[in-house]
Design a protein around this motif. Structure first.
Motif, PDB file in Angstrom:
ATOM      1  N   GLY A 630     -59.206 -60.283  50.493  1.00  0.00           N
ATOM      2  CA  GLY A 630     -58.967 -61.487  51.286  1.00  0.00           C
ATOM      3  C   GLY A 630     -59.309 -62.768  50.551  1.00  0.00           C
ATOM      4  O   GLY A 630     -59.100 -63.865  51.091  1.00  0.00           O
ATOM      5  N   ILE A 631     -59.878 -62.637  49.349  1.00  0.00           N
ATOM      6  CA  ILE A 631     -60.224 -63.832  48.577  1.00  0.00           C
ATOM      7  C   ILE A 631     -58.958 -64.639  48.280  1.00  0.00           C
ATOM      8  O   ILE A 631     -57.945 -64.099  47.827  1.00  0.00           O
ATOM      9  CB  ILE A 631     -60.926 -63.434  47.262  1.00  0.00           C
ATOM     10  N   GLY A 632     -59.031 -65.940  48.542  1.00  0.00           N
ATOM     11  CA  GLY A 632     -57.891 -66.819  48.339  1.00  0.00           C
ATOM     12  C   GLY A 632     -56.964 -66.889  49.524  1.00  0.00           C
ATOM     13  O   GLY A 632     -56.075 -67.740  49.565  1.00  0.00           O
ATOM     14  N   ARG A 633     -57.121 -66.025  50.521  1.00  0.00           N
ATOM     15  CA  ARG A 633     -56.253 -66.012  51.694  1.00  0.00           C
ATOM     16  C   ARG A 633     -57.021 -66.210  53.000  1.00  0.00           C
ATOM     17  O   ARG A 633     -56.523 -66.847  53.910  1.00  0.00           O
ATOM     18  CB  ARG A 633     -55.482 -64.682  51.771  1.00  0.00           C
ATOM     19  N   ASN A 634     -58.225 -65.654  53.080  1.00  0.00           N
ATOM     20  CA  ASN A 634     -58.990 -65.693  54.329  1.00  0.00           C
ATOM     21  C   ASN A 634     -60.376 -66.261  54.066  1.00  0.00           C
ATOM     22  O   ASN A 634     -61.195 -65.620  53.384  1.00  0.00           O
ATOM     23  CB  ASN A 634     -59.092 -64.278  54.913  1.00  0.00           C
ATOM     24  N   VAL A 660     -60.685 -54.793  43.169  1.00  0.00           N
ATOM     25  CA  VAL A 660     -60.230 -56.029  42.532  1.00  0.00           C
ATOM     26  C   VAL A 660     -58.822 -55.811  41.982  1.00  0.00           C
ATOM     27  O   VAL A 660     -58.600 -54.934  41.134  1.00  0.00           O
ATOM     28  CB  VAL A 660     -61.204 -56.455  41.413  1.00  0.00           C
ATOM     29  N   GLU A 661     -57.893 -56.641  42.462  1.00  0.00           N
ATOM     30  CA  GLU A 661     -56.497 -56.502  42.060  1.00  0.00           C
ATOM     31  C   GLU A 661     -56.015 -57.668  41.185  1.00  0.00           C
ATOM     32  O   GLU A 661     -55.067 -57.508  40.400  1.00  0.00           O
ATOM     33  CB  GLU A 661     -55.599 -56.420  43.311  1.00  0.00           C
ATOM     34  N   THR A 662     -56.625 -58.848  41.347  1.00  0.00           N
ATOM     35  CA  THR A 662     -56.138 -60.037  40.636  1.00  0.00           C
ATOM     36  C   THR A 662     -57.271 -60.679  39.850  1.00  0.00           C
ATOM     37  O   THR A 662     -58.456 -60.491  40.140  1.00  0.00           O
ATOM     38  CB  THR A 662     -55.579 -61.063  41.625  1.00  0.00           C
ATOM     39  N   ARG A 663     -56.865 -61.477  38.875  1.00  0.00           N
ATOM     40  CA  ARG A 663     -57.861 -62.194  38.077  1.00  0.00           C
ATOM     41  C   ARG A 663     -58.569 -63.241  38.924  1.00  0.00           C
ATOM     42  O   ARG A 663     -59.740 -63.543  38.702  1.00  0.00           O
ATOM     43  CB  ARG A 663     -57.170 -62.841  36.875  1.00  0.00           C
ATOM     44  N   GLU A 664     -57.861 -63.819  39.898  1.00  0.00           N
ATOM     45  CA  GLU A 664     -58.509 -64.791  40.776  1.00  0.00           C
ATOM     46  C   GLU A 664     -59.651 -64.139  41.549  1.00  0.00           C
ATOM     47  O   GLU A 664     -60.735 -64.710  41.691  1.00  0.00           O
ATOM     48  CB  GLU A 664     -57.490 -65.392  41.751  1.00  0.00           C
ATOM     49  N   GLN A 665     -59.411 -62.956  42.080  1.00  0.00           N
ATOM     50  CA  GLN A 665     -60.467 -62.247  42.807  1.00  0.00           C
ATOM     51  C   GLN A 665     -61.668 -61.986  41.901  1.00  0.00           C
ATOM     52  O   GLN A 665     -62.825 -62.190  42.298  1.00  0.00           O
ATOM     53  CB  GLN A 665     -59.928 -60.922  43.353  1.00  0.00           C
ATOM     54  N   ALA A 666     -61.397 -61.546  40.667  1.00  0.00           N
ATOM     55  CA  ALA A 666     -62.485 -61.272  39.737  1.00  0.00           C
ATOM     56  C   ALA A 666     -63.259 -62.544  39.413  1.00  0.00           C
ATOM     57  O   ALA A 666     -64.500 -62.549  39.338  1.00  0.00           O
ATOM     58  CB  ALA A 666     -61.943 -60.631  38.470  1.00  0.00           C
ATOM     59  N   ALA A 667     -62.528 -63.652  39.211  1.00  0.00           N
ATOM     60  CA  ALA A 667     -63.191 -64.911  38.867  1.00  0.00           C
ATOM     61  C   ALA A 667     -64.048 -65.411  40.013  1.00  0.00           C
ATOM     62  O   ALA A 667     -65.176 -65.893  39.813  1.00  0.00           O
ATOM     63  CB  ALA A 667     -62.141 -65.949  38.478  1.00  0.00           C
ATOM     64  N   VAL A 668     -63.541 -65.332  41.240  1.00  0.00           N
ATOM     65  CA  VAL A 668     -64.327 -65.776  42.405  1.00  0.00           C
ATOM     66  C   VAL A 668     -65.586 -64.921  42.549  1.00  0.00           C
ATOM     67  O   VAL A 668     -66.682 -65.426  42.829  1.00  0.00           O
ATOM     68  CB  VAL A 668     -63.459 -65.718  43.674  1.00  0.00           C
ATOM     69  N   LEU A 669     -65.434 -63.637  42.359  1.00  0.00           N
ATOM     70  CA  LEU A 669     -66.607 -62.757  42.450  1.00  0.00           C
ATOM     71  C   LEU A 669     -67.670 -63.175  41.437  1.00  0.00           C
ATOM     72  O   LEU A 669     -68.864 -63.257  41.761  1.00  0.00           O
ATOM     73  CB  LEU A 669     -66.197 -61.301  42.215  1.00  0.00           C
ATOM     74  N   ARG A 670     -67.222 -63.424  40.180  1.00  0.00           N
ATOM     75  CA  ARG A 670     -68.202 -63.789  39.145  1.00  0.00           C
ATOM     76  C   ARG A 670     -68.868 -65.130  39.470  1.00  0.00           C
ATOM     77  O   ARG A 670     -70.082 -65.277  39.340  1.00  0.00           O
ATOM     78  CB  ARG A 670     -67.519 -63.857  37.785  1.00  0.00           C
ATOM     79  N   LEU A 671     -68.078 -66.096  39.921  1.00  0.00           N
ATOM     80  CA  LEU A 671     -68.643 -67.407  40.222  1.00  0.00           C
ATOM     81  C   LEU A 671     -69.544 -67.369  41.449  1.00  0.00           C
ATOM     82  O   LEU A 671     -70.459 -68.179  41.580  1.00  0.00           O
ATOM     83  CB  LEU A 671     -67.509 -68.419  40.418  1.00  0.00           C
ATOM     84  N   ARG A 672     -69.286 -66.440  42.349  1.00  0.00           N
ATOM     85  CA  ARG A 672     -70.170 -66.279  43.513  1.00  0.00           C
ATOM     86  C   ARG A 672     -71.470 -65.566  43.156  1.00  0.00           C
ATOM     87  O   ARG A 672     -72.369 -65.474  43.978  1.00  0.00           O
ATOM     88  CB  ARG A 672     -69.454 -65.475  44.602  1.00  0.00           C
ATOM     89  N   GLY A 673     -71.553 -65.060  41.940  1.00  0.00           N
ATOM     90  CA  GLY A 673     -72.774 -64.384  41.515  1.00  0.00           C
ATOM     91  C   GLY A 673     -72.683 -62.886  41.509  1.00  0.00           C
ATOM     92  O   GLY A 673     -73.687 -62.201  41.268  1.00  0.00           O
ATOM     93  N   CYS A 674     -71.490 -62.324  41.782  1.00  0.00           N
ATOM     94  CA  CYS A 674     -71.311 -60.861  41.764  1.00  0.00           C
ATOM     95  C   CYS A 674     -71.286 -60.391  40.317  1.00  0.00           C
ATOM     96  O   CYS A 674     -70.484 -60.878  39.509  1.00  0.00           O
ATOM     97  CB  CYS A 674     -70.015 -60.501  42.481  1.00  0.00           C
TER      98      CYS A 674
END
Length: 794
Positions: A630-634, A660-674
């Motif tokens: 749901g990252i980027g959509r919800n 994780v399916e997209t690079r955006e999802q991976a990037a958001v996870l990393r920036l969130r501290g995951c």
């Protein structure tokens, strides 16, 4: 006990002490000396002298000559008998004379002619002594027997060979008087057989007792016993057991009526407990089966149908967890009472497990009436409920089935259970009727279960592995073992096609054990040798976590493969952790002591809070794939991801993003501290033969993970992280926290309205109580890799 021993009656000629009271003539003394040569004879001429000798004691018998100076012999006999009634006494008088008859009337044991020879006199004396001693022994025996009889607390009597009562005890008399019986009519002298036969016309118990007594008296039966309800006014609702045993050595019997009321009530109580639920008083599964089979039999005879509803309360565990088990019990009792009131007379409501009930409607017209009855049952559940001052809304998932012969009760229950689970899967708080679609699914489940059992035996189960990458360095740090079924006809099957069946049939335990052994064995063979290489994640199901042998199973798998425990990561779902919190906590702590590490899988889908997580040795939390996607959509999903990361760090754990399916999802996870992630972006699950290539592809896909435009508002501020931790410390769920974090109010405007007050309360409690004080900081994943293989920390 032997009251009269042979030594009590001396043999003829044994030494006796005899007092001779006569006028001085030597005839009697000579006869005694002749007949009883060892006899000690004391002679006295006067009555008063004789009385003094007797008072001194030691005299076995007295011989009296009626010709005494100063009084007649008969006067002496009367005086002696008055003072010593048991004294053996022989009178010297002609046989048949008036004196002889008078002496016998006064109590003399025998009369002997004055001129009798020594043998006749000796025989008379010996006979008098023997008779007196026998009478004394008989008197003692009767006294002891009477005392023993009266000591028996149960009403007891003895009858002779004709059934006539010859003795009763005190309890018998008390019982007769208390119940208004005529003591003369049932006491000594009464004909017990006749009494039974008089009552036999209207009393089956009396008929049976009469037959039993006759059989015992005729020795056709060694013993008779029968329980009966006592009809007397003083024995209302009392039960007795009549026991008849024969007298030994003579014709007759002893009849005892033992009060078994307490025993009967205990038996009734035990019988009730065996068939009823101890909490609600409803029939249990055993009685339900009997009632259901009866209903089906009656329906078959009358051309009617039977309907069954399987009722499961929704999210009942939350009530136990939040309000306590006492409140949960109160809810169950209230629900049972409300549903019972909605049934018709003759219907059955049973409690079959913790929060599961079954309703059986008998004698139903058809589908339309079943709909009406089920709706009434649901209406009963909707009634307002207040437990310990807390208003509660209780909903349930219902599975309904209409049964007709030749269906069995077990088949109906299985069908209703399947319909209930389908209702629960469709969102709970609804009713589902069993139909052809569910029947086909049940058949498929049965066939799948049998085939899966065979697959375990034929080694058709295989493992695929998905890499877990470090989002900061791009390194692959672990792989997750994922089960597959190499079906001989259908090809490679994913877990969704067989794991649900394994869960419901119990096959998930042997399946999980096989997966664990295979994963440990394959990990130990990876390049680098045992003790070096990638960690392996292995999933344990809810049933495995609660299984008593889980620790032994893991230990044996590690030892059998030669894999260090530090390389094994046990993945347990959030639902497994929460379903049986005490058992899960114990098992996970034992596994951590073994050296394995614990990861909570699918996190965010349940109601776990910070308070719960601090009780477990959690090494990592895995964000459920539904939120990652749901990252980027919800915005709510992104808020939940942020919450999980903050929660993981609050308990000193790492965070893993799943799916994780997209690079955006991976990037958001990393920036969130995951810190870690896995998914098809890096590599799909692959067989072990393709794992080396998959690891290379994963490393390549992880570099770089920066997506332009995402860094402006990331990572979240310390204030947001503090709010997340505070809400979790107060017991808030992730969905609730997501609504609070979503400042735009998207999708949850109503949730935001009520949650604003909850946020303020939780934050106030946290600030005042310091709920987050002393929590550990996140562990360093890479530092663990350099630790000793014997490191026991989770």
């Amino acid at each position: 006990m032997q009251l009269l021993r042979p030594s009590d009656v001396p043999a003829p000629g044994s030494e006796l002490s005899v007092l001779l009271v006569d006028d001085g003539d030597d005839t009697a003394s000579d006869a005694l000396a002749e007949g009883l040569p060892d006899c000690a004879v004391a002679r006295r001429r006067a009555l008063d002298e004789a009385e003094r000798v007797l008072a001194a004691g030691g005299v076995d018998a007295v011989v009296v000559d009626p010709a005494l100076p100063g009084c007649t012999g008969l006067q002496a006999v009367a005086a002696l008998r008055a003072r010593w009634p048991e004294l053996p006494l022989v009178v010297l008088a002609p046989g048949g004379s008036t004196t002889a008859r008078s002496a016998m009337a006064l109590g003399a044991q025998d009369v002997v002619a004055p001129q009798a020879d020594g043998r006749s006199l000796a025989t008379a004396v010996q006979h008098a002594v023997d008779r007196a001693r026998f009478d004394q022994a008989t008197t003692r025996y009767e006294g002891v027997a009477r005392s023993l009889l009266d000591a028996v607390e149960s009403p007891t009597c003895a009858v002779d060979g004709d059934g006539v009562v010859v003795a009763v005890n005190a309890a018998w008399r008390r019982f007769a008087l208390a119940n208004g019986a005529d003591l003369a009519a049932c006491g000594e002298g009464a004909d017990y057989l006749e009494l039974c036969e008089e009552a036999a016309a209207s009393d089956e118990d009396a008929r049976a007792v009469a037959r039993g007594l006759a059989d015992v008296l005729s020795r056709h039966r060694a013993r008779f016993e029968r329980a009966y309800r006592c009809p007397g006014p003083a024995s209302d609702d009392c039960w007795y057991s009549v026991r008849i045993t024969p007298l030994h050595g003579m014709a007759g019997a002893v009849i005892t009526h033992v009060d078994i009321t307490a025993l009967k009530r205990a038996e009734d109580s035990a019988h009730h407990l065996a068939l009823h639920d101890g909490l609600t008083g409803l029939p249990n599964r055993l009685l339900l089966g009997d009632r259901l089979e009866q209903a089906l039999s009656e329906a078959h005879r009358h051309g009617r149908v039977v309907a069954v509803a399987f009722v499961d309360l929704d999210r009942f565990k939350r009530i136990n967890d939040t309000l306590g088990h006492a409140a949960g019990d109160a809810v169950l009792v209230a629900v049972a009472e409300r549903m019972s009131r909605r049934l018709r007379a003759g219907d059955t409501l049973a409690r079959v497990s913790g929060d599961e009930f079954v309703a059986v409607w008998r004698d139903v017209d058809g589908e339309a009436e079943v709909e009406s009855l089920a709706a009434r049952l649901e209406d009963g559940l909707r009634e307002p409920l207040v437990v310990e001052g807390v208003p509660l809304t209780v909903t349930a998932s219902l599975g309904v089935v209409v049964g007709r012969p030749p269906q069995t009760g077990a088949e109906l229950l299985a069908a209703a259970d399947a319909a209930m689970y389908d209702a629960k899967a469709r969102g709970r708080a609804r009713r589902r009727h069993y139909g052809p679609d569910l029947e086909a699914r049940a058949v498929d489940r049965t066939e799948t279960s049998a085939a899966l059992q065979a697959a375990l035996e034929r080694d058709e189960i295989v493992l695929h592995y998905q890499p877990v990458v470090d989002l900061t360095t791009g390194a692959v740090v672990a792989v997750e073992a994922l089960v597959r079924w190499e079906h001989p006809e259908r090809g490679l099957l994913g877990p969704a096609s067989f794991l649900p069946v394994a869960e419901t049939t119990g096959l998930v335990v042997p399946l999980g054990q096989q997966v664990l052994r295979m994963a440990c064995a394959e990990a130990a063979r990876w390049p680098g040798g045992p003790g070096v290489g990638l960690d392996v994640h292995v999933n344990l199901s809810v049933r495995q976590v609660s299984h008593p042998d889980v620790v032994r199973t893991v230990r044996e798998a590690l030892e059998g493969a030669g894999l260090p425990a530090a390389r094994l990561v046990i993945d347990v779902t959030e639902s497994a952790v929460m379903e049986d919190a005490a058992a899960a906590r114990s098992a996970l702590h034992d596994l951590a002591q073994l050296g394995a590490r614990i990861a909570v899988d699918d996190f965010g889908t349940g109601s776990t809070s910070l308070q719960h997580l601090t009780r477990y040795p959690v090494g990592s939390l895995k964000v459920d794939r539904s939120f990652v996607q749901g990252i980027g959509r919800n915005p709510d999903d992104e808020a939940i991801v942020t919450s999980v990361v903050g929660l993981a760090h609050a308990v000193g754990a790492r965070c893993v993003g799943e799916g994780v399916e997209t690079r955006e999802q991976a990037a958001v996870l990393r920036l969130r501290g995951c810190e870690l992630a896995q998914g098809n972006l890096f590599s799909p699950p692959v067989p072990v033969s393709e794992l080396a290539d998959a690891l290379d592809a994963s490393r390549a896909a992880a570099q770089p993970l920066v997506v332009p435009g995402l860094a402006a508002d990331l990572p979240p501020s310390p204030e947001v992280m503090a709010q997340i931790r505070s809400l979790h410390a107060g017991g808030a769920s992730l969905h609730t926290i997501a609504a609070a974090l979503n400042r735009t109010g998207a999708s949850h405007p109503s949730g935001l309205r009520w949650h604003a007050r909850a946020v303020a309360r939780v934050l106030a409690d946290v600030v005042e109580g310091g709920a987050l004080a002393g929590l550990p900081r996140p562990r360093d994943y890479t530092s663990r890799q350099t630790a000793s293989a014997n490191d026991q920390s989770p």
